[in-house]
Design a protein around this motif. Structure first.
Motif, PDB file in Angstrom:
ATOM      1  N   GLY A 145      24.481   5.165  -3.473  1.00 43.80           N
ATOM      2  CA  GLY A 145      23.348   5.363  -2.582  1.00 43.80           C
ATOM      3  C   GLY A 145      22.032   5.517  -3.325  1.00 43.80           C
ATOM      4  O   GLY A 145      20.959   5.372  -2.737  1.00 43.80           O
ATOM      5  N   PHE A 146      22.101   5.806  -4.614  1.00 44.39           N
ATOM      6  CA  PHE A 146      20.903   5.979  -5.435  1.00 44.39           C
ATOM      7  C   PHE A 146      20.528   4.638  -6.058  1.00 44.39           C
ATOM      8  O   PHE A 146      21.383   3.936  -6.609  1.00 44.39           O
ATOM      9  CB  PHE A 146      21.160   7.018  -6.522  1.00 44.39           C
ATOM     10  N   GLY A 147      19.249   4.260  -5.942  1.00 46.28           N
ATOM     11  CA  GLY A 147      18.828   2.975  -6.474  1.00 46.28           C
ATOM     12  C   GLY A 147      17.345   2.934  -6.778  1.00 46.28           C
ATOM     13  O   GLY A 147      16.628   3.941  -6.642  1.00 46.28           O
ATOM     14  N   MET A 148      16.900   1.761  -7.154  1.00 47.78           N
ATOM     15  CA  MET A 148      15.478   1.546  -7.451  1.00 47.78           C
ATOM     16  C   MET A 148      15.020   0.251  -6.794  1.00 47.78           C
ATOM     17  O   MET A 148      15.687  -0.774  -6.905  1.00 47.78           O
ATOM     18  CB  MET A 148      15.245   1.473  -8.966  1.00 47.78           C
ATOM     19  N   ARG A 149      13.902   0.317  -6.101  1.00 49.51           N
ATOM     20  CA  ARG A 149      13.314  -0.861  -5.462  1.00 49.51           C
ATOM     21  C   ARG A 149      12.220  -1.404  -6.378  1.00 49.51           C
ATOM     22  O   ARG A 149      11.323  -0.658  -6.795  1.00 49.51           O
ATOM     23  CB  ARG A 149      12.732  -0.476  -4.099  1.00 49.51           C
ATOM     24  N   VAL A 150      12.284  -2.684  -6.684  1.00 54.42           N
ATOM     25  CA  VAL A 150      11.277  -3.343  -7.513  1.00 54.42           C
ATOM     26  C   VAL A 150      10.494  -4.302  -6.620  1.00 54.42           C
ATOM     27  O   VAL A 150      11.060  -5.259  -6.079  1.00 54.42           O
ATOM     28  CB  VAL A 150      11.917  -4.103  -8.688  1.00 54.42           C
ATOM     29  N   GLU A 151       9.206  -4.027  -6.446  1.00 55.29           N
ATOM     30  CA  GLU A 151       8.375  -4.854  -5.567  1.00 55.29           C
ATOM     31  C   GLU A 151       8.005  -6.161  -6.271  1.00 55.29           C
ATOM     32  O   GLU A 151       8.159  -6.315  -7.488  1.00 55.29           O
ATOM     33  CB  GLU A 151       7.102  -4.096  -5.186  1.00 55.29           C
ATOM     34  N   ALA A 152       7.481  -7.089  -5.475  1.00 50.89           N
ATOM     35  CA  ALA A 152       7.036  -8.373  -6.037  1.00 50.89           C
ATOM     36  C   ALA A 152       5.951  -8.151  -7.087  1.00 50.89           C
ATOM     37  O   ALA A 152       5.823  -8.922  -8.040  1.00 50.89           O
ATOM     38  CB  ALA A 152       6.520  -9.276  -4.921  1.00 50.89           C
ATOM     39  N   SER A 153       5.177  -7.071  -6.924  1.00 49.78           N
ATOM     40  CA  SER A 153       4.107  -6.759  -7.871  1.00 49.78           C
ATOM     41  C   SER A 153       4.625  -6.139  -9.156  1.00 49.78           C
ATOM     42  O   SER A 153       3.891  -6.002 -10.127  1.00 49.78           O
ATOM     43  CB  SER A 153       3.109  -5.788  -7.226  1.00 49.78           C
ATOM     44  N   GLY A 154       5.901  -5.717  -9.154  1.00 45.29           N
ATOM     45  CA  GLY A 154       6.469  -5.050 -10.309  1.00 45.29           C
ATOM     46  C   GLY A 154       6.548  -3.543 -10.169  1.00 45.29           C
ATOM     47  O   GLY A 154       7.109  -2.860 -11.036  1.00 45.29           O
ATOM     48  N   ARG A 155       5.993  -2.997  -9.090  1.00 40.97           N
ATOM     49  CA  ARG A 155       6.039  -1.551  -8.878  1.00 40.97           C
ATOM     50  C   ARG A 155       7.480  -1.115  -8.615  1.00 40.97           C
ATOM     51  O   ARG A 155       8.204  -1.747  -7.844  1.00 40.97           O
ATOM     52  CB  ARG A 155       5.165  -1.159  -7.691  1.00 40.97           C
ATOM     53  N   LYS A 156       7.874  -0.003  -9.233  1.00 39.01           N
ATOM     54  CA  LYS A 156       9.257   0.457  -9.164  1.00 39.01           C
ATOM     55  C   LYS A 156       9.317   1.823  -8.502  1.00 39.01           C
ATOM     56  O   LYS A 156       8.597   2.739  -8.909  1.00 39.01           O
ATOM     57  CB  LYS A 156       9.860   0.534 -10.574  1.00 39.01           C
ATOM     58  N   THR A 157      10.193   1.941  -7.484  1.00 38.28           N
ATOM     59  CA  THR A 157      10.309   3.184  -6.728  1.00 38.28           C
ATOM     60  C   THR A 157      11.768   3.563  -6.590  1.00 38.28           C
ATOM     61  O   THR A 157      12.605   2.729  -6.212  1.00 38.28           O
ATOM     62  CB  THR A 157       9.690   3.022  -5.321  1.00 38.28           C
ATOM     63  N   PHE A 158      12.097   4.822  -6.878  1.00 37.21           N
ATOM     64  CA  PHE A 158      13.464   5.315  -6.711  1.00 37.21           C
ATOM     65  C   PHE A 158      13.708   5.653  -5.236  1.00 37.21           C
ATOM     66  O   PHE A 158      12.842   6.236  -4.569  1.00 37.21           O
ATOM     67  CB  PHE A 158      13.691   6.570  -7.558  1.00 37.21           C
ATOM     68  N   ILE A 159      14.868   5.271  -4.730  1.00 34.21           N
ATOM     69  CA  ILE A 159      15.227   5.526  -3.336  1.00 34.21           C
ATOM     70  C   ILE A 159      16.685   5.977  -3.277  1.00 34.21           C
ATOM     71  O   ILE A 159      17.415   5.866  -4.264  1.00 34.21           O
ATOM     72  CB  ILE A 159      15.050   4.263  -2.469  1.00 34.21           C
ATOM     73  N   CYS A 160      17.076   6.484  -2.129  1.00 36.54           N
ATOM     74  CA  CYS A 160      18.507   6.665  -1.871  1.00 36.54           C
ATOM     75  C   CYS A 160      18.774   6.322  -0.412  1.00 36.54           C
ATOM     76  O   CYS A 160      17.948   6.579   0.463  1.00 36.54           O
ATOM     77  CB  CYS A 160      18.983   8.074  -2.213  1.00 36.54           C
ATOM     78  N   ARG A 161      19.923   5.692  -0.164  1.00 40.75           N
ATOM     79  CA  ARG A 161      20.310   5.275   1.185  1.00 40.75           C
ATOM     80  C   ARG A 161      21.548   6.042   1.624  1.00 40.75           C
ATOM     81  O   ARG A 161      22.413   6.363   0.809  1.00 40.75           O
ATOM     82  CB  ARG A 161      20.584   3.773   1.221  1.00 40.75           C
TER      83      ARG A 161
END
Length: 405
Positions: free
Chosen positions: A27-43
């Motif tokens: 459930g723990f992950g990281m989202r990488v945007e098209a711009s390269g911005r990286k955000t930690f998330i959990c689902r």
């Protein structure tokens, strides 16, 4: 994969959004945007519905910190809670006035003092009285449009207020206080701003030079407009004010260098190199940069007495003068330049250079524009076209200033 500092550092932008999931904490992950911005998330799932909780942005928090927060969130889910819904509920009761306070406390220290003061003035003076009692997720573009229209008689200020409100919402998104993409200020059309640029003609520069010489020698006469028994001042014969050379010199420096007001007022003698012809600005609007000075500028600096650390000192010689409002108001009135701002001296400097055919990249380099940052390195300026440009502009302006001496 197991998310680690190395794997997150190596994640590259691909032109579209993608996710990396941790194999150790489900459930723990990281989202990488098209711009390269990286955000930690959990689902996770709550009541059969998939939820996503934003933990924080990579760089603001570490992988280990994000993993720890994700464990807490997922642990709360296992106990029957819904952290994402709880977070949304907290957002729904956050009032705009409280968001502004959080913004000024959390982001204000990163702004320059002048910018922070203007943000506070615009937000607390205009935005908070209008929408301060609204929950931030209840604010609509229509609310901000009404605020914008109240300042229609001051289009420039109206646009700045709206821009600052937009900055508050952008900051709220980055800090998890507002939903991603929620910024009602983005949908409000701005006023068309009239041009604020004003260039002095040769005749106007000549008049300015005459008044500056009078100001530092015989003095400038004051016209007392108040009359009657309630007047605080009584007109006296030969009532004049002589301005010190660091004040008149500051005005000349603004014109001869094209520097911004605070760049000259905050200038210290330790940052002046007359032998090599440089001013070093440690904290200009575009960062640390050198300013090439002409012979005319050097002459002005040599006439300013050194009795403290500041070139333009205030009451304390080791502290810079706060502003030039009073003397400039007096000087421009007697020079018949009442519509001219101090910043227009910078515009005039640039216009002289452009009019002399020096080219916009050269003029931009002299003014320290970001597009010409590569020309600002000391090693490349000794025989650079920028030095010839500085001399040419300085000579042209100095001749106009001194005409009639």
């Amino acid at each position: 994969m197991k998310l680690s500092k190395r794997s997150t550092d190596q994640a590259q932008k691909t032109g579209s959004r993608y996710f990396l999931w941790d194999e150790e904490l489900i459930g723990f992950g990281m989202r990488v945007e098209a711009s390269g911005r990286k955000t930690f998330i959990c689902r996770y799932r709550s009541g059969g519905v998939r939820r996503q909780y934003t933990v924080g942005r990579f760089g603001t928090i570490t992988v280990d910190q994000a993993r720890g927060e994700a464990r807490r969130v997922l642990g709360s889910v296992s106990l029957g809670n819904d952290p994402s819904a709880a977070k949304q509920a907290r957002r729904s009761v956050l009032l705009f006035r409280d968001l502004v306070n959080s913004f000024l406390e959390g982001h204000g220290p990163k702004l320059k003092p002048g910018s922070r003061k203007d943000y506070a003035s615009a937000l607390i003076g205009h935005a908070v009285p209008a929408i301060g009692n609204l929950a931030i997720n209840a604010i609509t573009p229509a609310d901000l449009n009404r605020l914008h229209l109240k300042l229609a008689d001051r289009p420039y200020r109206a646009n700045r207020v709206l821009s600052y409100v937009g900055s508050v919402f952008s900051w709220a998104q980055r800090n998890g206080l507002a939903e991603k993409g929620f910024n009602p200020a983005a949908d409000v059309q701005r006023f068309k701003e009239p041009s604020r640029e004003r260039y002095l003609t040769q005749g106007e520069i000549r008049r300015l030079g005459e008044v500056l010489r009078q100001a530092e020698t015989t003095g400038l006469p004051w016209e007392i407009k108040a009359v009657g028994t309630s007047a605080k001042h009584v007109a006296k014969s030969n009532q004049v004010e002589v301005y010190p050379s660091h004040v008149t010199g500051a005005v000349r420096l603004l014109l001869l260098t094209g520097c911004r007001l605070r760049e000259i007022l905050d200038l210290r003698w330790q940052d002046v190199d007359l032998d090599r012809g440089f001013l070093w600005l440690p904290d200009s609007k575009t960062g640390k940069r050198p300013v090439l000075i002409s012979a005319a500028t050097t002459e002005v600096l040599r006439t300013i007495p050194r009795f403290g650390t500041c070139v333009v000192p205030g009451a304390n010689p080791d502290m810079p003068r706060h502003d030039l409002k009073k003397p400039w108001s007096h000087i421009r009135r007697l020079a018949n330049l009442e519509d001219v701002r101090l910043h227009d001296l910078r515009h005039t400097h640039a216009s002289i250079g452009a009019g002399a055919g020096l080219g916009l990249p050269i003029v931009g380099g002299l003014l320290g524009h970001k597009s010409t940052q590569t020309t600002q390195r000391y090693a490349h300026l000794a025989d650079d076209p920028l030095r010839r440009a500085a001399e040419r502009i300085g000579d042209e302006l100095n001749r106009a200033l001194r005409q009639g001496e």
